[in-house]
Every structure is written in structure tokens, then in C-alpha cells.
Scaffold this motif. Structure first.
Motif, PDB file in Angstrom:
ATOM      1  N   ARG A   1     -17.781  14.498  10.591  1.00 44.81           N
ATOM      2  CA  ARG A   1     -16.935  14.979  11.695  1.00 44.81           C
ATOM      3  C   ARG A   1     -17.109  16.474  11.915  1.00 44.81           C
ATOM      4  O   ARG A   1     -17.070  16.951  13.036  1.00 44.81           O
ATOM      5  N   SER A  46       0.844  -1.198   0.000  1.00 42.64           N
ATOM      6  CA  SER A  46       0.000   0.000   0.000  1.00 42.64           C
ATOM      7  C   SER A  46       0.879   1.247   0.000  1.00 42.64           C
ATOM      8  O   SER A  46       0.627   2.191  -0.743  1.00 42.64           O
ATOM      9  N   PRO A  67     -18.229   2.230   5.351  1.00 42.82           N
ATOM     10  CA  PRO A  67     -16.942   2.931   5.427  1.00 42.82           C
ATOM     11  C   PRO A  67     -15.988   2.297   6.449  1.00 42.82           C
ATOM     12  O   PRO A  67     -14.775   2.377   6.300  1.00 42.82           O
ATOM     13  N   THR A 118     -11.425   2.619  13.219  1.00 45.53           N
ATOM     14  CA  THR A 118     -12.080   3.834  13.694  1.00 45.53           C
ATOM     15  C   THR A 118     -12.568   4.736  12.565  1.00 45.53           C
ATOM     16  O   THR A 118     -13.360   5.637  12.798  1.00 45.53           O
ATOM     17  N   GLY A 119     -12.113   4.540  11.344  1.00 46.89           N
ATOM     18  CA  GLY A 119     -12.550   5.376  10.227  1.00 46.89           C
ATOM     19  C   GLY A 119     -12.006   4.812   8.937  1.00 46.89           C
ATOM     20  O   GLY A 119     -11.374   3.751   8.935  1.00 46.89           O
ATOM     21  N   ILE A 120     -12.247   5.526   7.837  1.00 48.64           N
ATOM     22  CA  ILE A 120     -11.679   5.085   6.563  1.00 48.64           C
ATOM     23  C   ILE A 120     -10.171   5.233   6.651  1.00 48.64           C
ATOM     24  O   ILE A 120      -9.670   6.323   6.916  1.00 48.64           O
ATOM     25  N   LEU A 121      -9.451   4.162   6.463  1.00 44.39           N
ATOM     26  CA  LEU A 121      -7.993   4.161   6.545  1.00 44.39           C
ATOM     27  C   LEU A 121      -7.495   4.629   7.914  1.00 44.39           C
ATOM     28  O   LEU A 121      -6.407   5.165   8.030  1.00 44.39           O
ATOM     29  N   GLU A 122      -8.310   4.431   8.944  1.00 40.52           N
ATOM     30  CA  GLU A 122      -7.912   4.854  10.288  1.00 40.52           C
ATOM     31  C   GLU A 122      -8.152   3.731  11.296  1.00 40.52           C
ATOM     32  O   GLU A 122      -9.196   3.085  11.266  1.00 40.52           O
ATOM     33  N   ASP A 172      -7.905  -0.407   4.695  1.00 40.82           N
ATOM     34  CA  ASP A 172      -8.753  -0.140   3.541  1.00 40.82           C
ATOM     35  C   ASP A 172     -10.136  -0.718   3.854  1.00 40.82           C
ATOM     36  O   ASP A 172     -10.237  -1.869   4.283  1.00 40.82           O
ATOM     37  N   PRO A 173     -11.196   0.068   3.647  1.00 41.08           N
ATOM     38  CA  PRO A 173     -12.525  -0.459   3.996  1.00 41.08           C
ATOM     39  C   PRO A 173     -12.952  -1.654   3.134  1.00 41.08           C
ATOM     40  O   PRO A 173     -13.976  -2.278   3.429  1.00 41.08           O
ATOM     41  N   PHE A 200     -10.220  -6.476  -4.489  1.00 39.25           N
ATOM     42  CA  PHE A 200     -10.765  -5.930  -3.253  1.00 39.25           C
ATOM     43  C   PHE A 200     -12.223  -6.373  -3.082  1.00 39.25           C
ATOM     44  O   PHE A 200     -12.922  -6.641  -4.058  1.00 39.25           O
ATOM     45  N   LEU A 225     -21.372   1.875   1.327  1.00 45.67           N
ATOM     46  CA  LEU A 225     -20.572   2.623   0.357  1.00 45.67           C
ATOM     47  C   LEU A 225     -21.231   2.522  -1.006  1.00 45.67           C
ATOM     48  O   LEU A 225     -21.943   1.557  -1.294  1.00 45.67           O
ATOM     49  N   ALA A 226     -20.979   3.513  -1.850  1.00 44.00           N
ATOM     50  CA  ALA A 226     -21.454   3.445  -3.227  1.00 44.00           C
ATOM     51  C   ALA A 226     -20.357   3.981  -4.126  1.00 44.00           C
ATOM     52  O   ALA A 226     -19.736   4.991  -3.804  1.00 44.00           O
ATOM     53  N   ASP A 227     -20.060   3.295  -5.189  1.00 40.81           N
ATOM     54  CA  ASP A 227     -19.081   3.795  -6.144  1.00 40.81           C
ATOM     55  C   ASP A 227     -19.403   3.226  -7.521  1.00 40.81           C
ATOM     56  O   ASP A 227     -20.452   2.591  -7.712  1.00 40.81           O
ATOM     57  N   MET A 266     -17.248  11.161   5.595  1.00 45.36           N
ATOM     58  CA  MET A 266     -16.643  11.065   6.924  1.00 45.36           C
ATOM     59  C   MET A 266     -16.227  12.458   7.416  1.00 45.36           C
ATOM     60  O   MET A 266     -16.449  12.813   8.572  1.00 45.36           O
ATOM     61  N   ILE A 306      -5.353  11.280   5.407  1.00 45.19           N
ATOM     62  CA  ILE A 306      -6.298  10.166   5.406  1.00 45.19           C
ATOM     63  C   ILE A 306      -5.460   8.945   5.084  1.00 45.19           C
ATOM     64  O   ILE A 306      -5.101   8.725   3.931  1.00 45.19           O
ATOM     65  N   GLY A 307      -5.153   8.172   6.088  1.00 39.05           N
ATOM     66  CA  GLY A 307      -4.319   6.994   5.884  1.00 39.05           C
ATOM     67  C   GLY A 307      -2.971   7.385   5.309  1.00 39.05           C
ATOM     68  O   GLY A 307      -2.284   8.262   5.829  1.00 39.05           O
ATOM     69  N   ARG A 330     -12.342   5.215  -5.508  1.00 42.34           N
ATOM     70  CA  ARG A 330     -13.089   4.210  -4.762  1.00 42.34           C
ATOM     71  C   ARG A 330     -13.476   4.708  -3.366  1.00 42.34           C
ATOM     72  O   ARG A 330     -14.494   4.323  -2.811  1.00 42.34           O
ATOM     73  N   LEU A 331     -12.626   5.564  -2.790  1.00 42.02           N
ATOM     74  CA  LEU A 331     -12.846   5.966  -1.400  1.00 42.02           C
ATOM     75  C   LEU A 331     -13.253   7.427  -1.246  1.00 42.02           C
ATOM     76  O   LEU A 331     -13.484   7.894  -0.146  1.00 42.02           O
ATOM     77  N   ALA A 352     -16.889   8.232   0.283  1.00 45.47           N
ATOM     78  CA  ALA A 352     -16.982   7.832   1.685  1.00 45.47           C
ATOM     79  C   ALA A 352     -16.105   8.723   2.559  1.00 45.47           C
ATOM     80  O   ALA A 352     -16.475   9.059   3.683  1.00 45.47           O
TER      81      ALA A 352
END
Lengths: 279, 144
Positions: free
Chosen positions: B134, A36, A215, A154-158, A120-121, A190, A251-253, B130, B52-53, B122-123, B126
Motif C-alpha cells: 500500500r 474473534s 492474503p 478487500t485485504g487481510i482482515l478487511e 481471517d484469510p 484454520f 502466504l508463508a508461515d 500488505m 488491522i481488523g 500467523r498473519l 502477510a
């Protein structure tokens, strides 16, 4: 694509790695398998001044059965988990999930700890970690602490891993009756929706972890509650799986709408529960 | 990219409105905002440091408030640019009294471009949601 210039350090001990992190703060990034971080660096989305390679640290690469629990070092690769006899015997869910990740190159280099911290979600590991109710051990300047899977993402990428800390180990209890059912995005591998289920027929209890849908990966609490104390018959499993996306904003994409993801959550949950119950 | 959100805040609309047009409050509520410098009436330069990450970047941009009709509504415009890409968008915020509190409806429309949008599509939605959640969560704490 070339990364911006950076310094490179390869500490030999965990303490050395931690002190590099505390010295360089958010200018430093940990390098695990690099699947990543390195692409992000090549795109210059990430431009750390210092890359701290933890690939040679002792004590993060083992899979051990210990006190009825299994401990997996953060730097164990997906491929090593997929090939582990110990895990195949005691916790086949980890083997099944590892085998479903990305492609061979990713599995050979990518690590369970790196993947979890990247969070990654749509990653595969969160589903398994949640369904197994794993404990995650984190080392920091103040020593070690343990976080449960439910409090990890805890969150997206967190995640619960704070700056200056290193994820060291993942601990789970052996579980035989389990399954992972994933609908993947064809190009990347994924998860559009990945569902891991663990069934305890004696205690009449199930745990369901879902990734790719929301998410933040989650436990399907409504499904678990509906099956608490129930005989795990096919009909009741299917009915409970209808709650797999309850209370979730999917999620929607471009690859899948929110409704489709919710639908996949319900279908894959039913399949994962049935498969787990039959094992 | 379009985003809509509804949030409940434990203060009357007049108080929420005052908080939303206060640069100090905005700075505390916008994720990663390090500094908000007033450059004209209802216009500010903003310095963001957002991670973010893996994607960490410094962004410089402007925040502008228009169509102010206290205490009911206003529009917040944001433009920013940094190494990972750029963002440009506006959010219509409508405040309605609900009991002792306020219901805020936020209608946002934005564009994200550059490398971050090419590889992170993709992200993006979302992540934007977020950040919006917040923002209102912190705003809720500010006006409580």
C-alpha cells in the motif's frame, strides 16, 4: 486475561444498532458470536469503549428459501447451518463448510456474518461464499446495499463492510453439485488451504473459491476458464486444477511454506472438483 | 522477518527520491500515519493509528532516513511502540531508472514483538507485505 473496561449495549432493532455505531464511531465494536472479538479483547489487542451486542436483533437469525434463492441471516451460527435441513437439500456446500469449522464450541457460538466480517484469510466461509457467487447485504446509515462475494474481501482482515455498517444477510443460489476440501492446521482448525467447488454440468461451468492460501481469499479464475464449456471428465478436471495457484503470491508461515500452500491448492482443487462432479 | 518487494513507479528516480524524503508525502503514504513531526535532520516523530481488523492501536515512534545517495538509494528506519506491541525495522530502498519511470526495490528487515506477535504470528508477514504494497501504491499515486 481480562478485557479492559468497556460499556455494553444490547439494541433490540437494527436501526438502534446502526445509530449506536454512528454515535460512537470507531470506539464501538459489534459483538456477534464473540469468537474473534472476545479473545482479542482479553489479550487487549482490541479495546473498544463500547460493545454493541447484536445477538438479540430480530431478522438476522433465519434461514429462508425465497424466490429460488437462499437467504441466511448474518447471526445464524455455524452449528445451525450444519444442522439445517433446508440447506442440506438445496445448498449442501454450506452444510459441509459449516461442519468443517473449528470445534463444537466455535460452531455453537460463532456466526457466519461475524466470521465473514472478521475476514481471517484462513477462515472457511470465504471459499464457499466465493464458489457460490453469493450476494452480501449490508445495512448502513444510508440504507441497504448489496455486494458480490468477489468484491467483499478487500485485504487481510478487511472487507467491503465499512465502519458504521452491519452485514445483515448472505444470499446464494441453490447448488447441488459441490464439495469442500480442506487441509487444516491441526491445532486451530484454520485452513492451510480450503477449496470449495461448485459444478454445473449442464452449463459446463465450475466455480472455485480458495481460502488460506493467499492474503485475500480468491476465485481460481484460470481453473474456471480452462473448464468453461468443457465436458467435466476426470482428466480435464485434474489438468485444470494445476492452475489453482496461478498468479497468486501464497502466504508463508511456520505451518506451511508458500510452495506447500500452492501445492495444496492444486491438489485440493482437483479433489474438490472431482467430488463435486460426482454428486 | 524479511520482506522484499519490487515496484514500478511512473516517474523518474529523482522525483521518486524527492517524494520519499518529504515528510508530508511519507505521512500520506504510511498507512495510519496521522502526524510526522521533524525532530532533527532526517528524523521524525510519527504518530500512527493503525487498525488491522480487530487489532486497533495507537503507536508512537520515530522514522529516520540514513545512507542517502540521491537519487539512487537510502535507508528508512522505523521504530514504534503501542499497546498491541512494538515494531523495529529498516528498509533499504534502491531506485533504478526504467524507461520514463522507476523500479523501486525495497529490502526490509524487521522485528515485531509483544502480544501482537505472540498471537498474530500467523498473519504478521502477510500484513507487513500488505502495508508495504500500500505504501508503494500510494507513493505511485503521489509521483504520477
Amino acid at each position: 486475561m481480562f478485557a479492559a473496561p468497556f460499556d455494553y449495549a444490547r439494541p433490540k432493532t437494527l436501526d438502534e444498532a446502526l445509530s449506536l455505531l454512528s454515535k460512537h464511531g470507531d470506539e464501538a465494536r459489534l459483538l456477534a458470536g464473540g469468537h474473534s472479538l472476545i479473545p482479542a479483547m482479553k489479550l487487549r489487542l482490541a479495546q473498544p469503549r463500547l460493545v454493541v451486542d447484536i445477538g438479540r436483533l430480530d431478522g438476522l437469525r433465519q434461514i429462508e428459501a425465497r424466490d429460488g434463492r437462499l437467504a441466511i441471516g448474518a447471526m445464524v451460527t455455524h452449528a445451525e447451518i450444519a444442522a439445517s435441513r433446508t440447506l442440506a437439500d438445496l445448498c449442501p456446500l454450506l452444510v459441509e463448510v459449516a461442519s468443517a469449522i473449528g470445534d463444537l464450541q466455535v460452531r455453537n457460538k460463532g456466526t457466519i456474518g461475524g466470521s465473514l466480517v472478521h475476514a481471517d484469510p484462513a477462515g472457511d466461509w470465504p471459499a464457499a461464499i466465493l464458489a457460490l457467487d453469493a450476494e452480501i447485504e449490508i445495512a448502513g446509515p444510508q440504507g441497504r446495499r448489496t455486494v458480490t462475494a468477489g468484491a467483499f474481501f478487500t485485504g487481510i482482515l478487511e472487507t467491503a463492510v465499512k465502519p458504521g455498517e452491519i452485514l445483515c444477510e448472505i444470499r446464494v443460489t441453490a447448488a447441488a453439485a459441490s464439495a469442500y476440501v480442506k487441509t487444516e492446521q491441526k491445532a486451530s482448525g484454520f485452513a492451510l488451504c480450503g477449496v470449495a467447488a461448485v459444478v454445473d454440468a449442464t452449463a459446463r461451468r465450475v466455480r472455485v473459491g480458495i481460502t488460506g492460501v493467499a492474503p485475500v481469499p480468491y476465485r481460481a479464475a484460470a481453473v474456471e476458464r480452462a473448464l468453461e464449456g468443457q465436458a467435466l471428465a476426470e482428466g480435464s478436471l485434474a489438468a485444470a486444477a494445476g492452475q489453482a495457484a496461478a498468479g497468486v503470491t501464497p502466504l508463508a508461515d511456520i505451518h506451511a511454506s508458500a510452495d506447500y500452500r500452492a501445492h495444496l491448492a492444486r491438489v485440493n482443487t482437483a479433489r474438490a472438483l472431482q467430488r463435486a462432479a460426482s454428486r | 522477518m524479511k520482506l522484499t518487494g519490487t515496484y514500478r513507479l511512473a516517474a523518474p528516480p529523482a522525483r521518486v527520491f524527492a517524494a520519499l524524503v518529504d515528510p508530508d508525502v511519507l505521512q500520506r503514504c504510511i498507512e495510519g500515519a496521522e502526524r510526522l513531526v521533524r525532530t532533527a535532520d532526517d528524523q521524525y516523530d510519527v504518530h500512527l493509528r493503525l487498525g488491522i481488523g480487530t487489532v486497533k492501536g495507537a503507536y508512537v515512534g520515530t522514522v529516520r532516513l540514513t545512507d542517502q545517495q540521491p537519487p539512487d538509494r537510502f535507508t528508512l528506519h522505523v521504530e514504534g511502540k503501542g499497546a498491541p506491541g512494538f515494531v523495529r525495522g529498516s528498509a533499504r530502498i534502491q531506485l533504478t531508472a526504467a524507461g520514463a519511470g522507476t523500479v523501486a526495490i525495497c529490502d526490509a528487515d524487521g522485528q515485531v514483538g509483544g502480544v501482537v506477535s505472540a498471537v498474530g504470528s500467523r498473519l504478521l508477514d502477510a500484513t507487513a507485505r500488505m502495508l508495504m504494497d500500500r505504501f508503494f501504491e500510494r507513493l505511485g499515486a503521489e509521483v504520477r
